[in-house]
Design a protein around this motif. Structure first.
Motif, PDB file in Angstrom:
ATOM      1  N   ASN A   1      -1.994  10.278  -5.877  1.00 16.99           N
ATOM      2  CA  ASN A   1      -3.094   9.319  -5.864  1.00 16.99           C
ATOM      3  C   ASN A   1      -2.755   8.037  -6.582  1.00 16.99           C
ATOM      4  O   ASN A   1      -3.397   7.017  -6.390  1.00 16.99           O
ATOM      5  CB  ASN A   1      -4.315   9.935  -6.542  1.00 16.99           C
ATOM      6  CG  ASN A   1      -5.201  10.621  -5.531  1.00 16.99           C
ATOM      7  OD1 ASN A   1      -5.208  10.236  -4.357  1.00 16.99           O
ATOM      8  ND2 ASN A   1      -5.907  11.630  -5.965  1.00 16.99           N
TER       9      ASN A   1
ATOM     10  N   ASN B   1     -12.615   2.909  -0.960  1.00 13.68           N
ATOM     11  CA  ASN B   1     -11.950   4.169  -0.624  1.00 13.68           C
ATOM     12  C   ASN B   1     -11.909   5.099  -1.827  1.00 13.68           C
ATOM     13  O   ASN B   1     -12.184   6.294  -1.722  1.00 13.68           O
ATOM     14  CB  ASN B   1     -10.519   3.908  -0.154  1.00 13.68           C
ATOM     15  CG  ASN B   1     -10.485   3.242   1.192  1.00 13.68           C
ATOM     16  OD1 ASN B   1     -11.458   3.294   1.938  1.00 13.68           O
ATOM     17  ND2 ASN B   1      -9.392   2.588   1.504  1.00 13.68           N
ATOM     18  N   ILE B   2     -11.544   4.543  -2.994  1.00 15.38           N
ATOM     19  CA  ILE B   2     -11.457   5.365  -4.197  1.00 15.38           C
ATOM     20  C   ILE B   2     -12.831   5.931  -4.546  1.00 15.38           C
ATOM     21  O   ILE B   2     -12.993   7.114  -4.838  1.00 15.38           O
ATOM     22  CB  ILE B   2     -10.886   4.541  -5.369  1.00 15.38           C
ATOM     23  CG1 ILE B   2      -9.440   4.151  -5.071  1.00 15.38           C
ATOM     24  CG2 ILE B   2     -10.979   5.300  -6.677  1.00 15.38           C
ATOM     25  CD1 ILE B   2      -8.834   3.211  -6.075  1.00 15.38           C
TER      26      ILE B   2
ATOM     27  N   PHE C   1      -2.523   4.691  -4.803  1.00 13.86           N
ATOM     28  CA  PHE C   1      -3.730   3.962  -4.417  1.00 13.86           C
ATOM     29  C   PHE C   1      -4.501   3.492  -5.644  1.00 13.86           C
ATOM     30  O   PHE C   1      -5.016   2.384  -5.672  1.00 13.86           O
ATOM     31  CB  PHE C   1      -4.606   4.829  -3.519  1.00 13.86           C
ATOM     32  CG  PHE C   1      -3.956   5.087  -2.193  1.00 13.86           C
ATOM     33  CD1 PHE C   1      -3.907   4.097  -1.234  1.00 13.86           C
ATOM     34  CD2 PHE C   1      -3.355   6.298  -1.933  1.00 13.86           C
ATOM     35  CE1 PHE C   1      -3.282   4.308  -0.015  1.00 13.86           C
ATOM     36  CE2 PHE C   1      -2.725   6.522  -0.716  1.00 13.86           C
ATOM     37  CZ  PHE C   1      -2.688   5.527   0.236  1.00 13.86           C
ATOM     38  N   ASP C   2      -4.570   4.353  -6.660  1.00 12.27           N
ATOM     39  CA  ASP C   2      -5.275   3.955  -7.880  1.00 12.27           C
ATOM     40  C   ASP C   2      -4.655   2.700  -8.477  1.00 12.27           C
ATOM     41  O   ASP C   2      -5.348   1.837  -9.011  1.00 12.27           O
ATOM     42  CB  ASP C   2      -5.227   5.082  -8.921  1.00 12.27           C
ATOM     43  CG  ASP C   2      -6.090   6.260  -8.504  1.00 12.27           C
ATOM     44  OD1 ASP C   2      -6.788   6.120  -7.490  1.00 12.27           O
ATOM     45  OD2 ASP C   2      -6.049   7.301  -9.177  1.00 12.27           O
TER      46      ASP C   2
ATOM     47  N   ILE D   1       0.847  -1.183   0.000  1.00 12.44           N
ATOM     48  CA  ILE D   1       0.000   0.000   0.000  1.00 12.44           C
ATOM     49  C   ILE D   1       0.891   1.245   0.000  1.00 12.44           C
ATOM     50  O   ILE D   1       0.415   2.374  -0.044  1.00 12.44           O
ATOM     51  CB  ILE D   1      -0.942  -0.036   1.225  1.00 12.44           C
ATOM     52  CG1 ILE D   1      -2.219   0.730   0.965  1.00 12.44           C
ATOM     53  CG2 ILE D   1      -0.271   0.463   2.463  1.00 12.44           C
ATOM     54  CD1 ILE D   1      -3.214   0.550   2.080  1.00 12.44           C
TER      55      ILE D   1
ATOM     56  N   VAL E   1     -10.100  -1.258  -1.011  1.00  9.73           N
ATOM     57  CA  VAL E   1      -9.401  -0.194  -1.724  1.00  9.73           C
ATOM     58  C   VAL E   1     -10.344   0.516  -2.696  1.00  9.73           C
ATOM     59  O   VAL E   1     -10.380   1.748  -2.779  1.00  9.73           O
ATOM     60  CB  VAL E   1      -8.193  -0.774  -2.488  1.00  9.73           C
ATOM     61  CG1 VAL E   1      -7.589   0.271  -3.393  1.00  9.73           C
ATOM     62  CG2 VAL E   1      -7.169  -1.294  -1.515  1.00  9.73           C
TER      63      VAL E   1
ATOM     64  N   ASN F   1       4.806   5.771   4.493  1.00 11.25           N
ATOM     65  CA  ASN F   1       4.179   6.801   3.662  1.00 11.25           C
ATOM     66  C   ASN F   1       4.158   8.141   4.384  1.00 11.25           C
ATOM     67  O   ASN F   1       4.541   9.167   3.830  1.00 11.25           O
ATOM     68  CB  ASN F   1       2.732   6.422   3.338  1.00 11.25           C
ATOM     69  CG  ASN F   1       2.613   5.535   2.125  1.00 11.25           C
ATOM     70  OD1 ASN F   1       3.606   5.263   1.458  1.00 11.25           O
ATOM     71  ND2 ASN F   1       1.422   5.076   1.840  1.00 11.25           N
TER      72      ASN F   1
ATOM     73  N   SER G   1       2.910   4.943  -3.085  1.00 14.89           N
ATOM     74  CA  SER G   1       3.066   6.403  -3.201  1.00 14.89           C
ATOM     75  C   SER G   1       4.253   6.905  -2.383  1.00 14.89           C
ATOM     76  O   SER G   1       4.944   7.825  -2.805  1.00 14.89           O
ATOM     77  CB  SER G   1       1.791   7.132  -2.809  1.00 14.89           C
ATOM     78  OG  SER G   1       1.003   6.388  -1.968  1.00 14.89           O
TER      79      SER G   1
ATOM     80  N   GLY H   1      -6.059   9.996   5.649  1.00 12.06           N
ATOM     81  CA  GLY H   1      -5.420   8.719   5.957  1.00 12.06           C
ATOM     82  C   GLY H   1      -5.646   8.275   7.390  1.00 12.06           C
ATOM     83  O   GLY H   1      -4.992   7.368   7.867  1.00 12.06           O
TER      84      GLY H   1
END
Lengths: 383, 319
Positions: A300, B102-103, A303-304, A108, B99, A173, A111, B235
């Protein structure tokens, strides 16, 4: 009873395009994409706009279809090249997620790894004034090494101290984000843009405003590398011992242990590979697509990419296609919002919907096979 | 010193209640990375209803805190249905479902906030202004040295959270439902054999996590940010997950982890202010909670054990 039979065969017929199991890895994502575009179309209709025109604008903005008019030095080709430019970091990041997933690890922290490698490359090479022939490979090297080290740290902490990789990556992160923001504010800030100072053209992985045939285009050098690396990762995972062992650890840690595969080594290795790919994403993002770093902001993409990797079935070639689609929607959204008067934010909603429906892929697969069984039973009982 | 405790608690407690939601879901066997999305969407629904009601009845938004809290809980729970359906009924990969949620939450709430602002209020704005909830001080207790700070400048939501947390602890460890829930995460087949519907237990666990996350999100919106905007996705949901893993999926150790986060965060801010350093040094002190966590985990996580069936899709036929 007969009504029930009819119902079964109707939904069976509706699902005909995804019945063939051999093609399911492709047909199911396509099916989910179609459904989400239909869902988005309904939303756009509710807003009182024409969805067909909106979608057409989306593709126009991304350089897939020609626009009605272009500004000076611009054409469909330049739009398409900026699409590839935007897509490059996404491919790398999604590959990073995919490799970790194959080893049963959840990275995760893409980023954070992107930010660290991008920052290091920026301060070491970006401001150095080195010649392009030395600077560009050096940037890539720093990206690979910095990202790999950071990924390796996560794998090592997992193997040595049993620290869950999700926690480590989240913590890293934050740490990366704040520490780098501190250094940018102290030493590298551009007082006007409130970002880090722009890097030299020589260090940048995207050739900006190249004048060719009366056009000014952005050529992403990283894109070619991204395709090559995707093919390399496919080869590494499917045809080599390294890939085999990583996948074995991912599918069943204990079984892998009993067959003599070193679980610890492979955990670290998978994270090193994943981190290096994230590092490449970082340098192509911060020293390619952009030429500076915005402090205290994580991209982003990290995460994308998790979702993009899934949409591509965590398969390197599939990832190229899923990144392509997601980038089209992202890039085209500005033009769509200016032309159709729909808010740009709808683009991320569409992407979210696509990902949501593709997450149901396993269920569709299950549904199809159970319907198939029922259909066979029905035929048997009829005959 | 007092400010460290006051600010630390007002950050730690919402985090804690969100982590409890996470514990419920994960103890029942459903990996829940969607806390971030739940808290954001919950806060969105809460803020939206507060702003709409204030607009309709001409009241002040700040007075609608409890209404907003209620709607935020409903909103968070409603949104969590997606995760429950995806990961239980549709047997989707739970990590991925989290995930994606969240997006989707970020995308939907940003889109809807600007859209509703334009349609209802005719304003081009990407946030709902809420203000800060009022605070109270318990006279007498507040005069006790050091501990007195706990009773000074308390947000009402802190009391609500403590009450809910005690109740949640009781339900999880002392009731039949709690027992079934914990067993579903360890050995779902035995729960099934005992005649309890595993899917139902897990479904309700995910809904509880959505409800509690919505509550937490609204608390953040009414305290730290004083508004609803995409800045709610800072976050904190992931931080709550880190706290519950740190707390080894148990409620009391998780509270300790959340307090650690809270105090390290407010402590860092306090130190940088006390030393009168330039503002960019604040960033350096902000890493305190995260570095501390990593260091402590090195010593404490050897014995950490996730619920055994966590993340596994329950298949009745499988042995």
């Amino acid at each position: 009873m007969s009504k029930n039979k009819k119902k079964v065969s109707l939904s069976y017929r509706l699902l005909w395009p995804i019945r063939n199991e051999k093609w399911q890895p492709i047909t199911i994502p396509v099916f989910s994409i179609l459904i989400s575009f239909i869902a988005a179309a309904i939303v756009i209709l509710l807003l009182g706009k024409n969805p067909i025109i909106a979608f057409y604008n989306l593709f126009q903005g991304a350089g897939i279809f020609p626009k009605a008019s272009y500004a000076g030095y611009k054409s469909m080709l330049t739009d398409f090249l900026s699409l590839l430019n935007a897509m490059t970091p996404l491919i790398f990041a999604s590959l990073a997620v995919a490799v970790a997933l194959k080893a049963g690890l959840f990275n995760i922290g893409v980023s954070g790894q992107m930010l660290v490698s991008g920052f290091l490359a920026t301060i070491i090479v970006g401001y150095s004034g080195l010649d392009a022939f030395i600077a560009k490979p050096l940037v890539l090297m720093i990206g690979i090494v910095a990202g790999g080290l950071m990924g390796g740290l996560v794998g090592w902490l997992k193997y040595k101290f049993n620290i869950h990789e999700v926690v480590t990556t989240i913590m890293l992160n934050y740490i990366a984000q704040y520490v780098i923001s501190f250094f940018i504010h102290m030493y590298y800030i551009d007082p006007v843009s409130r970002q880090s100072k722009y890097i030299t053209e020589a260090a940048r992985l995207t050739l900006v405003d190249v004048e060719l045939a009366n056009l000014k285009m952005d050529i992403s050098l990283g894109f070619i590398l991204a395709i090559a690396i995707a093919i390399f990762i496919k080869f590494l995972m499917d045809k080599t011992v390294v890939g085999y062992e990583i996948k074995a650890v991912g599918s069943n840690r204990n079984a892998a242990k009993y067959t003599g595969i070193k679980v610890g080594k492979n955990t670290v290795l998978a994270m090193v590979i994943s981190g290096s790919l994230a590092g490449l994403a970082g340098v192509t993002y911060y020293l390619g697509y952009f030429a500076s770093i915005q402090p205290k902001v994580l991209s982003n993409i990290g995460f994308d990419s998790i979702a993009v990797a899934l949409l591509g079935n965590t398969h390197p070639i599939g990832i190229i296609f899923s990144s392509f689609l997601v980038s089209i929607i992202d890039e085209g959204s500005t033009y769509m919002s200016s032309q159709a008067g729909i808010r740009q934010e709808i683009a991320s909603v569409i992407i979210g919907l696509i990902l949501l429906f593709s997450a149901c892929g396993a269920y569709l697969k299950h549904k199809v096979s159970s319907l198939k069984e029922k259909e066979v039973e029905r035929k048997d009982s009829e005959s | 010193m007092d400010t460290i405790i006051i600010d630390g608690l007002s950050f730690a407690l919402p985090l804690f209640i969100m982590a409890i939601g996470g514990i419920y879901s994960e103890k029942s066997g459903i990996t829940n990375l969607a806390l971030e999305g739940f808290q954001g969407f919950g806060a969105f629904i809460g803020a939206l209803s507060a702003v709409l009601i204030a607009n309709a009845y001409g009241t002040d938004v700040e007075n609608l805190f409890y209404v907003a809290l209620l709607f935020a809980m409903i909103g968070g729970m409603g949104f969590s249905v997606i995760h429950a359906v995806l990961s239980i009924k549709f047997k989707a990969n739970q990590v991925i479902s989290g995930v994606v949620i969240n997006i989707l939450a970020l995308a939907l709430t940003t889109f809807l906030t600007t859209q509703i602002n334009a349609l209802v209020f005719g304003a081009a704005s990407d946030k709902f202004r809420l203000g800060v909830s009022e605070r109270f001080t318990i006279e007498g207790l507040a005069d006790i040295p050091v501990i007195g700070a706990v009773f000074t400048d308390v947000y009402p939501f802190q009391v609500i959270i403590i009450v809910i947390a005690i109740f949640a602890w009781y339900v999880l460890y002392k009731t039949r439902f709690g027992l079934h829930l914990r067993a579903s995460g360890e050995n779902p087949h035995s729960v099934d054999a005992a005649g309890v519907d595993v899917a139902k237990i897990r479904f309700s666990a995910v809904l509880i996590s959505g409800l509690l996350s919505g509550l937490a999100g609204m608390c953040f919106a009414y305290s730290i940010s004083a508004q609803f905007s995409s800045s709610i996705y800072m976050g904190y949901g992931f931080l709550a997950i880190a706290a519950l893993i740190f707390g080894n999926w148990k409620i009391l150790p998780t509270l300790a982890a959340c307090l650690l986060f809270g105090f390290a965060k407010s402590g860092g801010t306090f130190i940088s202010q006390a030393l009168a350093l330039p503002s960019s040094f604040t960033d350096l002190f902000m890493i305190l909670p995260y570095v501390l966590t990593l260091l402590l985990l090195i010593f404490f996580s050897k014995s950490n054990q996730a619920p055994r069936a966590l993340g596994e899709i329950y298949d009745k036929g499988k042995r």
